[in-house]
Design an enzyme around this catalytic site. Structure first.
Site, short mmCIF file in Angstrom:
data_model
loop_
_atom_site.label_atom_id
_atom_site.label_comp_id
_atom_site.label_asym_id
_atom_site.label_seq_id
_atom_site.Cartn_x
_atom_site.Cartn_y
_atom_site.Cartn_z
N GLY A 162 2.51 81.76 -62.22
CA GLY A 162 4.03 82.40 -62.62
C GLY A 162 3.91 82.28 -64.18
O GLY A 162 2.87 82.55 -64.83
N SER A 163 5.04 81.90 -64.56
CA SER A 163 5.20 81.84 -65.97
C SER A 163 4.45 80.87 -66.61
O SER A 163 4.42 80.84 -67.92
CB SER A 163 6.86 81.79 -66.42
OG SER A 163 7.44 82.93 -65.81
N THR A 164 4.20 79.87 -66.03
CA THR A 164 3.27 78.83 -66.80
C THR A 164 2.00 79.38 -67.20
O THR A 164 1.55 78.72 -68.10
CB THR A 164 3.10 77.62 -65.70
OG1 THR A 164 2.06 78.25 -64.82
CG2 THR A 164 4.13 76.98 -65.04
N PHE A 165 1.58 80.77 -66.85
CA PHE A 165 0.49 81.31 -67.26
C PHE A 165 0.73 82.13 -68.54
O PHE A 165 -0.21 82.28 -69.24
CB PHE A 165 0.14 82.22 -66.30
CG PHE A 165 -1.46 82.73 -66.44
CD1 PHE A 165 -2.45 81.90 -66.22
CD2 PHE A 165 -1.66 84.27 -66.88
CE1 PHE A 165 -3.92 82.49 -66.40
CE2 PHE A 165 -3.14 84.71 -67.02
CZ PHE A 165 -3.84 83.73 -66.72
#
Lengths: 381, 625
Positions: free
Chosen positions: B318-321
């Protein structure tokens, strides 16, 4: 000189004279053999006189007294008792078949007042006595008559058959061989032996087919001991390992690993020779065989030295019986013939055999003491 | 008299013949004796030796596993057991009958014993029953005459003081199988165990040690007479972990009942300080064999207690990427920290429209704003510019989608797609796939452990590799110092820009994860601050229809369909020491479900400061076993 000595004997044949006439050298040989037995059983007992060696030497002492007592009995008296003794031993053999104790799958023992008797051992001596008595009466001319041999043949076959029925193949064969040795020494013609012996292989096949399983197993494992290394072949293999690992000089007294770690079965009885062979090596084994040889040949010489046919045949029969014990036992532990419960006389632990053997030696010694006596004319028909 | 002379001479002749025969017969026996004793003597001597000498192995105690402070996390405790020595009993069946009457052997136990009796050599003791109670032991001892060949023996068994709390890291041991025994004869001894998972498996050889051997003289029934020779074995070495058991427990406390996992790492050297997976299992159950009921319970549980989610659970990041995408773009020089991208709430590409999580749009944003607001459109566009292959290369560089070489069996590398991979599987790489990769969706899969590694690398700029082994024996393993790890080779300027974005997420007004801000007790007036990034990864595609009708609220979905909630963080911001990653399965929004957990975990970590304990310090002080 000869006449003079003979005269001395005839006139002065008291107790002292008889004792003087005992072959003490021969007694010494027997004591030496019993001493070897003590040493071997001391080792078999794990380096202790208990439980075998002490009892062994006690029995031998008893047996020695018995032997010397019998040696003093007039051989002519023994000759007169030959047939009654034979009859008694046949009765015992019949009895053992009915009430005997079962040991290792066979009825071989009779318990008599705490003493275990093995009638088959007694029967061999009785057989020798009976055959000697029969052939003693035989003139050289009557020996040639085949009909004259019918009675002694039955005399042999009766105990052999009863012992086979026990069943005890080894002793039966020895008994037959001992009987044959007396026949041979009495002068039965060669071709008559050939007539009996030649069909034996056929008979052997027939007997094999009717053997008990354990007896057949013995023959089978003898022919190929490695076929069943943990079963019936175990004894032979472990015995050969024990002997072989002894090498030329042995592992040293009380140092035999096969014996002391119990890989060797029945080391105090049947396999006592193996035990000695392991601890004293080839040299020790050969020395023991030499001692046994001296005893056998000594007995044969006593037979030759005898001046009456009865003594000759008895002494030969008893010596041959001893030889058969020795040969079968040693051949057995080396895996040269099928295993049978044949002890090494005067060395193996076991009361009954010791007494029987000493009785035999007593009669042998009586033959020697009374080597020159004259039998009554009616005895020599 | 004349007749007797004839008889006598015949007798003498024949007696001499018999004597000759006797001499010949005994001579033949003498020759045979020579053959056996002298010619074949050497062969029989060897056989006699192999009869009497029995070599036996002595199992050394298995090495312990300690945490970084020297607390035992896998140890040995005394285990009273009944053994059967088959060679000492004539009738195994009767003996087992008696035993069944006394202590109640079950049929399957009996079948196992009988199978092992057949399989092993007869002097090798076979385990009859382990973990005997005092009562059973007394029964067996009292009835010893009826139980020939049964001996009571004290051995050791594996004990896990932290049980399920460290199960996935420490792993477990189980009885060896036939292949194991073939490879190491020592394993045939009763009570021997082989590491089957986790550290027990990774360091099995070290922990097992080397068997000693005793040569003993035995008699025909196998009884030992005396010892001839003894070779000492080497007992298994202790293995020291990087894990802090206290912190591990604290982290587990924070996770509560969620199906979640969290990893805490010393971001300067890659030491994993805590790695938790919820729910877990009791590793000691494997020691004596897992019952079928227990196995079914584990495998049918949808929260998958047997799976080490922290190291083998695969989730879209998700956005942690997004930091990875940003770094790839900065490195490729298709983006500068001050380039601005306009977000209208969506990105149209051909027929497809890619939505931002904020359907009203974020307006014009630079990288700082993109990260702070976690603007999807910003990263759609960034990804489009940089391309999937360069994103994948950067992901690999940061420790995602490749095997980092972690010393934990069963750890999975995750996956980042490339154009080549897609074509190799017979498809075209669509630009749309690149777009969704920009926000960590699509084919990308990571583990919480690799997420934590990624954050640690971003925070320190070093290629730290996560590891769990700190010491073996008393030797500190390489990798404990930051200098052991090479630099990433990314410009400080790029890394600083991304870190600033992560700082803003938590600490600036309008950031997506204000809930992750450290409490005053730790931050000490803002001197210690946390930087992080949220993530919510969809496990199902949200249809346009649902979105347009406004019915889309993932909190109303069934549990299995809710998005995973993720949060990654490092702290302190200006001098990074610890990296944390949290994944709450189906926890919905990362900001709501995962960020507070990460904050609490980081708080615990900072207060405890486990990295302070020096290399091997407390391990050495531990009293000997």
């Amino acid at each position: 000189m000869i006449e003079g000595r003979r005269l001395y004997r005839e006139t002065n044949f008291g107790l002292i004279g008889k004792l003087w006439n005992i072959s003490w050298l021969y007694v010494l040989l027997l004591c030496a053999l019993a001493g070897v037995g003590y040493a071997a059983l001391y080792s078999a007992g794990g380096g202790s006189p208990e439980p075998y060696a002490a009892r062994h030497i006690l029995r031998f002492a008893l047996g020695l007294v018995l032997m010397l007592s019998i040696a003093l009995v007039d051989i002519r008296f023994i000759a007169r008792l030959a047939w009654p003794i034979y009859g008694l031993s046949i009765v015992m053999l019949v009895l053992v078949a009915r009430i005997g104790h079962v040991g290792k799958g066979a009825q071989r023992w009779i318990e008599l007042g705490g003493l275990q008797l093995q009638p088959s051992e007694m029967a061999k001596i009785a057989l020798v006595l009976a055959l000697a008595a029969w052939f003693h009466r035989a003139s050289w001319e009557r020996m040639g008559n085949p009909l004259f041999l019918i009675v002694p043949i039955v005399t042999v076959l009766l105990p052999v058959g009863l012992i086979l029925k026990e069943p005890n193949l080894g002793t039966a064969v020895i008994c037959g061989m001992v009987g044959m040795s007396v026949f041979f020494a009495a002068g039965v013609r060669w071709w008559k032996f050939a007539l009996v012996l030649l069909p034996l292989p056929l008979l052997g096949r027939f007997v094999y087919a009717h053997l008990h399983d354990y007896q057949r197993a013995r023959i089978d494992t003898f022919l190929n001991p490695e076929s069943d290394p943990l079963g019936a072949g175990y004894n032979i293999i472990q015995s050969k390992i024990a002997l072989g690992s002894g090498g030329m000089w042995g592992k040293g007294y009380l140092q035999g690993t096969q014996g002391h770690l119990n890989f060797l079965p029945e080391k105090q009885t049947d396999f006592i020779f193996t035990m000695m062979g392991e601890e004293f090596g080839f040299v020790g084994g050969l020395a023991l065989m030499g001692l046994l040889m001296l005893i056998i040949l000594g007995g044969m010489l006593i037979a030759i030295r005898c001046r009456h046919q009865f003594g000759r045949l008895v002494a030969l029969g008893i010596s041959f019986n001893f030889f058969m014990y020795v040969f079968v036992n040693i051949a057995m532990v080396m895996g040269a013939i099928p295993v049978g419960g044949v002890p090494l006389p005067l060395v193996s632990h076991g009361g009954s055999a010791m007494i029987t053997v000493m009785v035999g030696f007593g009669i042998l010694m009586s033959c020697y003491v009374h080597r020159d006596v004259a039998f009554a004319a009616r005895d020599e028909a | 008299m004349k007749r007797d002379t004839q008889r006598s001479s015949v007798f003498t002749r024949r007696a001499l013949l018999v004597m000759g025969g006797q001499v010949a017969a005994l001579g033949a026996l003498g020759a045979r004796l020579y053959q056996v004793q002298v010619v074949d003597g050497a062969r029989y001597a060897t056989l006699a030796e192999s009869n009497r000498i029995s070599a036996r192995l002595i199992a050394p105690p298995r090495g312990r596993i300690l945490d970084r402070a020297g607390v035992v996390v896998a140890g040995n405790r005394l285990n009273w057991r009944a053994l059967l020595i088959a060679e000492q009993v004539d009738d195994v069946g009767a003996c087992l009958d008696n035993l069944t009457r006394l202590v109640g052997l079950a049929d399957h136990e009996r079948a196992r014993i009988e199978r092992e009796v057949r399989r092993h050599r007869r002097f090798i003791p076979i385990m009859v029953r382990e973990f005997l109670t005092w009562e059973d032991m007394a029964k067996i001892e009292v009835n010893a005459p009826d139980l020939p060949g049964i001996v009571i023996d004290v051995g050791t068994t594996r004990q896990y003081p932290f049980s399920e709390k460290l199960a996935h890291i420490v792993g477990y041991v189980a009885p060896p199988n036939e292949d194991d025994v073939a490879a190491d004869a020592m394993l045939a001894l009763p009570g021997m165990r082989v590491g089957r998972a986790g550290m027990e498996k990774e360091h099995d050889a070290v922990l097992r040690g080397r068997a000693g051997a005793v040569q003993m003289e035995v008699n025909a029934v196998g009884r030992v007479i005396r010892e001839l020779d003894r070779q000492e074995g080497k007992q298994g070495d202790d293995v020291g972990l990087t894990i802090d058991a206290d912190l591990q427990q604290a982290v587990l406390g924070r996770l509560g009942d969620e199906s979640a996992s969290a990893v805490v790492m010393d971001c300067r050297n890659g030491e994993v300080l805590a790695m938790t997976t919820n729910p877990s299992f009791d590793p000691s159950l494997f020691n004596s064999g897992v019952s079928q009921a227990q196995w079914i319970e584990w495998t049918s549980n949808r929260k998958a207690p047997l799976i080490n989610k922290a190291a083998a659970g695969l989730y879209p990041p998700g956005s942690t990427f997004k930091m990875c995408v940003a770094l790839a773009a900065l490195d490729a020089k298709v983006l500068t920290p001050w380039d601005r991208i306009y977000c209208p709430g969506y990105l149209d590409l051909g027929d497809s429209r890619f939505h931002c999580w904020n359907k009203n749009g974020h307006g014009s944003l630079d990288l700082h704003g993109g990260l702070k607001n976690s603007c999807d459109v910003f990263f759609y566009e960034t990804a489009r510019r940089v391309g999937i292959d360069r994103i994948a290369a950067m992901g690999h560089r940061l420790g995602m989608g490749i095997d980092t070489g972690i010393d934990l069996p069963g750890a999975r590398p995750g996956f980042i797609p490339t154009r080549e991979w897609r074509i190799a599987h017979g498809h075209y790489w669509n630009i749309g796939d690149t777009i969704v990769s920009g926000i960590g969706q699509g084919y990308i899969l990571v583990t919480p452990l690799s997420l934590c590694t990624y954050v640690a690398r971003v925070a320190t700029g070093r290629v730290v590799v996560p590891h769990l082994t700190r010491t073996i024996g008393s030797t500190l393993q390489p990798g404990a110092r930051a200098a052991d790890w090479p630099l990433l080779g990314l410009p400080d300027r790029s890394l600083a820009a991304v870190r600033q974005g992560m700082f803003a997420v938590v600490n600036e007004a309008g950031g997506t994860a204000p809930a992750a801000r450290l409490p005053e007790s730790v931050s000490q007036g803002g001197r210690v601050q946390l930087a992080g990034k949220t993530g919510s990864s969809q496990v199902r595609r949200v249809s346009r229809e649902m979105r347009e009708h406004g019915h889309f609220n993932s909190a109303n979905l069934p549990w299995e369909l809710r998005p995973h909630a993720l949060f990654v963080a490092f702290a302190p911001y200006d001098n990074p020491r610890y990296a944390v990653s949290v994944v709450v399965e189906h926890g919905n929004a990362g900001a709501a479900a995962a960020a507070p957990l990460a904050r609490d975990i980081m708080t615990d970590t900072l207060l405890r400061d486990p990295a302070r304990s020096g290399p091997g310090q407390r391990v050495a002080e531990e009293e000997p076993r």
